[in-house]
Enzyme design. Structure first.
Site, PDB file in Angstrom:
ATOM      1  CD  GLU A  88      -3.007  -1.107   2.246  1.00 16.45           C
ATOM      2  OE1 GLU A  88      -4.126  -1.557   2.019  1.00 16.45           O
ATOM      3  OE2 GLU A  88      -2.680  -0.664   3.365  1.00 16.45           O
ATOM      4  CG  HIS A  96      -8.916   5.767   1.241  1.00 18.17           C
ATOM      5  ND1 HIS A  96      -8.775   5.501  -0.097  1.00 18.17           N
ATOM      6  CD2 HIS A  96      -8.338   4.729   1.898  1.00 18.17           C
ATOM      7  CE1 HIS A  96      -8.149   4.336  -0.245  1.00 18.17           C
ATOM      8  NE2 HIS A  96      -7.870   3.854   0.956  1.00 18.17           N
ATOM      9  NE  ARG A 120      -4.668   5.459   2.904  1.00 20.30           N
ATOM     10  CZ  ARG A 120      -5.128   4.602   3.763  1.00 20.30           C
ATOM     11  NH1 ARG A 120      -5.730   5.027   4.844  1.00 20.30           N
ATOM     12  NH2 ARG A 120      -4.985   3.331   3.557  1.00 20.30           N
ATOM     13  CG  HIS A 151     -10.139   6.067   5.120  1.00 16.33           C
ATOM     14  ND1 HIS A 151     -11.036   5.062   4.834  1.00 16.33           N
ATOM     15  CD2 HIS A 151      -8.977   5.446   5.462  1.00 16.33           C
ATOM     16  CE1 HIS A 151     -10.437   3.881   4.992  1.00 16.33           C
ATOM     17  NE2 HIS A 151      -9.198   4.089   5.392  1.00 16.33           N
ATOM     18  NE  ARG A 156      -5.218   5.198   9.395  1.00 15.32           N
ATOM     19  CZ  ARG A 156      -5.584   4.199   8.594  1.00 15.32           C
ATOM     20  NH1 ARG A 156      -4.942   3.051   8.630  1.00 15.32           N
ATOM     21  NH2 ARG A 156      -6.588   4.347   7.769  1.00 15.32           N
TER      22      ARG A 156
HETATM   23  P1  FAD Z   1     -14.398   0.572  15.596  1.00 14.19           P
HETATM   24  O1  FAD Z   1     -14.066  -0.715  14.945  1.00 14.19           O
HETATM   25  O2  FAD Z   1     -14.867   1.666  14.757  1.00 14.19           O
HETATM   26  O3  FAD Z   1     -15.440   0.234  16.725  1.00 14.19           O
HETATM   27  C1  FAD Z   1     -16.085   1.265  17.444  1.00 14.19           C
HETATM   28  C2  FAD Z   1     -17.004   0.614  18.453  1.00 14.19           C
HETATM   29  O4  FAD Z   1     -17.445   1.588  19.377  1.00 14.19           O
HETATM   30  C3  FAD Z   1     -18.264   0.013  17.855  1.00 14.19           C
HETATM   31  O5  FAD Z   1     -18.531  -1.217  18.489  1.00 14.19           O
HETATM   32  C4  FAD Z   1     -19.353   1.012  18.215  1.00 14.19           C
HETATM   33  O6  FAD Z   1     -20.638   0.443  18.366  1.00 14.19           O
HETATM   34  C5  FAD Z   1     -18.837   1.490  19.559  1.00 14.19           C
HETATM   35  N1  FAD Z   1     -19.343   2.807  19.957  1.00 14.19           N
HETATM   36  C6  FAD Z   1     -19.093   4.008  19.404  1.00 14.19           C
HETATM   37  N2  FAD Z   1     -19.769   4.974  20.058  1.00 14.19           N
HETATM   38  C7  FAD Z   1     -20.460   4.358  21.045  1.00 14.19           C
HETATM   39  C8  FAD Z   1     -21.368   4.798  22.035  1.00 14.19           C
HETATM   40  N3  FAD Z   1     -21.719   6.085  22.166  1.00 14.19           N
HETATM   41  N4  FAD Z   1     -21.917   3.884  22.864  1.00 14.19           N
HETATM   42  C9  FAD Z   1     -21.598   2.567  22.753  1.00 14.19           C
HETATM   43  N5  FAD Z   1     -20.738   2.091  21.830  1.00 14.19           N
HETATM   44  C10 FAD Z   1     -20.180   2.976  20.986  1.00 14.19           C
HETATM   45  N6  FAD Z   1      -7.269   0.239   8.950  1.00 14.19           N
HETATM   46  C11 FAD Z   1      -6.256  -0.635   8.713  1.00 14.19           C
HETATM   47  O7  FAD Z   1      -5.304  -0.708   9.494  1.00 14.19           O
HETATM   48  N7  FAD Z   1      -6.303  -1.433   7.609  1.00 14.19           N
HETATM   49  C12 FAD Z   1      -7.316  -1.406   6.707  1.00 14.19           C
HETATM   50  O8  FAD Z   1      -7.317  -2.149   5.736  1.00 14.19           O
HETATM   51  C13 FAD Z   1      -8.363  -0.477   6.929  1.00 14.19           C
HETATM   52  N8  FAD Z   1      -9.400  -0.376   6.042  1.00 14.19           N
HETATM   53  C14 FAD Z   1     -10.445   0.459   6.341  1.00 14.19           C
HETATM   54  C15 FAD Z   1     -11.536   0.504   5.477  1.00 14.19           C
HETATM   55  C16 FAD Z   1     -12.638   1.290   5.780  1.00 14.19           C
HETATM   56  C17 FAD Z   1     -13.812   1.326   4.849  1.00 14.19           C
HETATM   57  C18 FAD Z   1     -12.621   2.075   6.959  1.00 14.19           C
HETATM   58  C19 FAD Z   1     -13.778   2.950   7.309  1.00 14.19           C
HETATM   59  C20 FAD Z   1     -11.521   2.059   7.805  1.00 14.19           C
HETATM   60  C21 FAD Z   1     -10.433   1.248   7.506  1.00 14.19           C
HETATM   61  N9  FAD Z   1      -9.334   1.194   8.359  1.00 14.19           N
HETATM   62  C22 FAD Z   1      -8.310   0.317   8.093  1.00 14.19           C
HETATM   63  C23 FAD Z   1      -9.337   1.887   9.634  1.00 14.19           C
HETATM   64  C24 FAD Z   1      -9.711   0.876  10.727  1.00 14.19           C
HETATM   65  O9  FAD Z   1     -10.716   0.007  10.241  1.00 14.19           O
HETATM   66  C25 FAD Z   1     -10.236   1.559  11.981  1.00 14.19           C
HETATM   67  O10 FAD Z   1      -9.392   2.607  12.353  1.00 14.19           O
HETATM   68  C26 FAD Z   1     -10.309   0.572  13.126  1.00 14.19           C
HETATM   69  O11 FAD Z   1     -11.060  -0.560  12.758  1.00 14.19           O
HETATM   70  C27 FAD Z   1     -10.924   1.218  14.348  1.00 14.19           C
HETATM   71  O12 FAD Z   1     -11.165   0.216  15.305  1.00 14.19           O
HETATM   72  P2  FAD Z   1     -11.684   0.635  16.733  1.00 14.19           P
HETATM   73  O13 FAD Z   1     -11.729  -0.615  17.530  1.00 14.19           O
HETATM   74  O14 FAD Z   1     -10.910   1.772  17.253  1.00 14.19           O
HETATM   75  O15 FAD Z   1     -13.174   1.176  16.472  1.00 14.19           O
HETATM   76  C1  SIN Z   2      -7.433   0.441   2.356  1.00  8.83           C
HETATM   77  O1  SIN Z   2      -7.618  -0.767   2.220  1.00  8.83           O
HETATM   78  O2  SIN Z   2      -7.140   1.202   1.433  1.00  8.83           O
HETATM   79  C2  SIN Z   2      -7.575   1.012   3.707  1.00  8.83           C
HETATM   80  C3  SIN Z   2      -6.346   0.746   4.443  1.00  8.83           C
HETATM   81  C4  SIN Z   2      -6.282   1.646   5.640  1.00  8.83           C
HETATM   82  O3  SIN Z   2      -7.126   2.476   5.856  1.00  8.83           O
HETATM   83  O4  SIN Z   2      -5.281   1.512   6.357  1.00  8.83           O
END
Ligand code: FAD
Ligand code: SIN
Length: 525
Positions: free
Chosen positions: A111, A235, A282, A343, A378
């Site tokens: 990437e 993104h 990015r 993103h 990031r």
């Molecule tokens: P999340 O997985 O977002 O979970 C948040 C949790 O908090 C959920 O369970 C939600 O219900 C809960 N929550 C929020 N507010 C409340 C509230 N008020 N009350 C109760 N619960 C609440 N990163 C990578 O490293 N590699 C990738 O390939 C990648 N691809 C991505 C693709 C997309 C489309 C997106 C959007 C992001 C991507 N990212 C990627 C970024 C990465 O997915 C996220 O940064 C990461 O998953 C965040 O995880 P988290 O556990 O912090 O929060």
């Molecule tokens: C992607 O697959 O392009 C997302 C990867 C990331 O957000 O780190």
């Protein structure tokens, strides 16, 4: 009232990693505001970055992370995360994540910003596989209670103690139970915020609907410092489609040879902007696309991987290929129309390397936090990694200091004696749309002081309206999110106005230069 040893808000990669690391010793409750798999984790496509390729080194991953972050990263944190990556991948494999392999080794994709093949993945739907594996393990654990549809409103702090101690501790949360239509109190000795980012402050975002910055807003209201919120990542390649507005086309498409081209002429434009072309970080690619779209009055640019053999495209990107076919685009023969979209939230609640926030008994991990890993931008696929490393670090710190974590005292129940049912739900929808629209137009990829000040004035106006509404009516999930969305927008705009330079994701025409000293923006409540 619900009491557990440890309370975790969020069931994504950060929250569930913490839960699984605590559950051998403690009773853990995990809350999610919708279904347990509705966060960004399940949507992740590309994968998880780790040094696994022969010839790759920790130093190289560290350097790539610092270059993408425009020098604002905390080097010790970057080292900590990068060096813990291979072990994190190992644990995920043991939990049953079916990472793609090539012979005996893991298959690594590439990437932007990475100088090596470094991304372990499960086809183009890595997040779904990770979320499932973590959830299955959590469901199977007798010490973990998973509670869906529980929308946390605010942290319960010393201010809510029945006999006020003045200590500033966090003792749990007040949450709106969707099924019971009532507010409930959850208490614990330690609370971990793992609520994800604030992407939905923008009109166009790849993030799920619940990314309304709830954890950031509630930590701020409780007294935590919030840092680097101006660095919202866009993104470069979100699908341009009038019906499907937030479908990501993974960066791995460019990593596996996809080119960005102008519609009409087919000119491959990225080499005009950066020698790393499509694999520049990015911020560089998103700004180049934005520039071309504005310069030529386009709706989108093309991402084209049709020069690769069809079987290669289908096997590397099965989920995207199928989704696009359903929308009338065959990516094995046609270019994909794409635009940049919000993103990732690089800033957030300030934490140290043990996941500790400013408030006693409160930890944070994952996208809600500002750990020092990402700096001003990031690096791709470092985010899930941060969730795994800091989810575990917070758990380790709680375990190590358990004896010092006092049990919660009596906390006052939620008081609804002075509010009534709302008679004008339309106010919420109107304000929600307004915030997302002006954030997109005034606080987007290219900024100016004048536009940021316009956004700030609108936020002040809306704040009066939202506070008035919140003060008079019973809470609903939409009102809780609107209040947090506005708080997050305010933190983003204030941080952006504070930074008098362009660095990483923050580009302003009024201060185009990058200053010599790289300094975090830190907002103090
Ligand atoms: P999340 O997985 O977002 O979970 C948040 C949790 O908090 C959920 O369970 C939600 O219900 C809960 N929550 C929020 N507010 C409340 C509230 N008020 N009350 C109760 N619960 C609440 N990163 C990578 O490293 N590699 C990738 O390939 C990648 N691809 C991505 C693709 C997309 C489309 C997106 C959007 C992001 C991507 N990212 C990627 C970024 C990465 O997915 C996220 O940064 C990461 O998953 C965040 O995880 P988290 O556990 O912090 O929060
Ligand atoms: C992607 O697959 O392009 C997302 C990867 C990331 O957000 O780190």
């Amino acid at each position: 009232m619900h009491e557990s040893d440890i309370l975790i808000i969020g069931s994504g990669a950060a929250g569930l990693t913490a839960a699984l690391n605590l559950a051998e010793r403690f009773k853990v409750t995990v809350l999610a505001k919708g279904a347990m798999n509705e966060g960004a984790t399940a949507w992740a496509q590309g994968g998880v970055a780790a040094v696994l390729e022969p010839g790759d080194t920790f130093d190289s991953h560290i350097e790539d992370t610092m270059i993408a972050g425009a020098g604002l990263n905390d080097r010790a944190t970057v080292e900590f995360v990068v060096e813990n990556a291979p072990a994190a991948i190992d644990r995920l494999e043991k939990l049953g994540v079916p990472f793609n392999t090539e012979g005996e080794a893991l298959h690594l994709t590439r990437e932007g910003g990475h100088s090596h093949r470094r991304i372990v993945h499960v086809n183009d739907a890595t997040g779904w596989a990770v979320q499932e594996a973590l959830l299955n393990a959590a469901r199977a654990h007798p010490n973990i209670t998973l509670v869906a549809d529980m929308v946390v409103i605010d942290l319960a702090t010393s201010r809510h103690e029945a006999r006020y101690s003045g200590a500033g501790n966090v003792w749990g949360v007040y949450a709106f139970n969707r099924a019971a239509n009532a507010v409930e109190l959850f208490t614990a000795r330690a609370t971990i915020l793992a609520t994800g980012g604030a992407g939905r402050t923008y009109l166009f975002s790849t993030a799920p609907r619940g990314a309304t910055g709830d954890g950031i807003a509630m930590a701020w209201r409780a007294g935590c410092r919030i840092s680097n919120m101006e660095f919202m990542q866009f993104h470069p390649t979100c699908l341009y489609n009038l019906d499907v507005k937030n479908f990501l086309i993974t960066e791995a498409v460019r990593g596996e040879g996809g080119h960005l081209k102008l519609p009409g002429t087919g000119h491959r434009f990225m080499p005009d902007f950066d020698p790393r072309a499509e694999l520049a970080p990015r911020d560089v690619v998103a700004r180049a696309i934005d520039h071309e779209i504005k310069r030529l009055g386009l709706d989108y640019v093309h991402l084209d991987i049709s020069h690769q053999p069809p079987e290669f495209v289908r096997t590397h990107f099965p989920m995207i290929h199928e989704k696009l076919l359903g929308l009338g685009v065959d990516m094995t023969t046609q270019p994909i129309p794409v635009v940049p979209a919000q993103h990732y939230t690089c800033g957030g609640v300030v934490i140290d390397r043990a996941g500790r926030t400013d408030l006693p008994h409160l930890y944070a991990a994952g996208e809600v936090s500002q750990s020092g890993l990402h700096g001003a931008n990031r690096l791709a696929s470092n985010s899930l990694l941060e969730c795994f490393v800091f989810g575990e670090a917070a758990a380790d710190d709680i375990s190590a200091n358990w004896g010092d974590l006092a049990p919660p005292p009596a906390i006052r129940p939620w008081d609804e004696s002075r509010v009534t049912h709302s008679d004008e739900e339309v106010v919420i929808k109107q304000n929600w749309t307004e915030i997302r629209r002006f954030m997109w137009n005034y606080v987007g990829i290219v900024r100016s002081t004048k536009r940021l000040e316009r956004a700030a004035r609108r936020i002040d106006m809306l704040r009066e309206e939202v506070n008035d509404y919140y003060g008079h009516f019973r809470v609903t999930p939409d009102l809780i999110e609107l209040r947090n969305l506005l708080e997050s927008a305010d933190l983003i705009v204030r941080s952006a106005l504070h930074r008098k330079e362009s660095r990483g994701l923050h580009y302003t025409i009024d201060y185009p230069e990058t200053l010599d000293a790289a300094i975090d923006t830190v907002l103090v409540p």
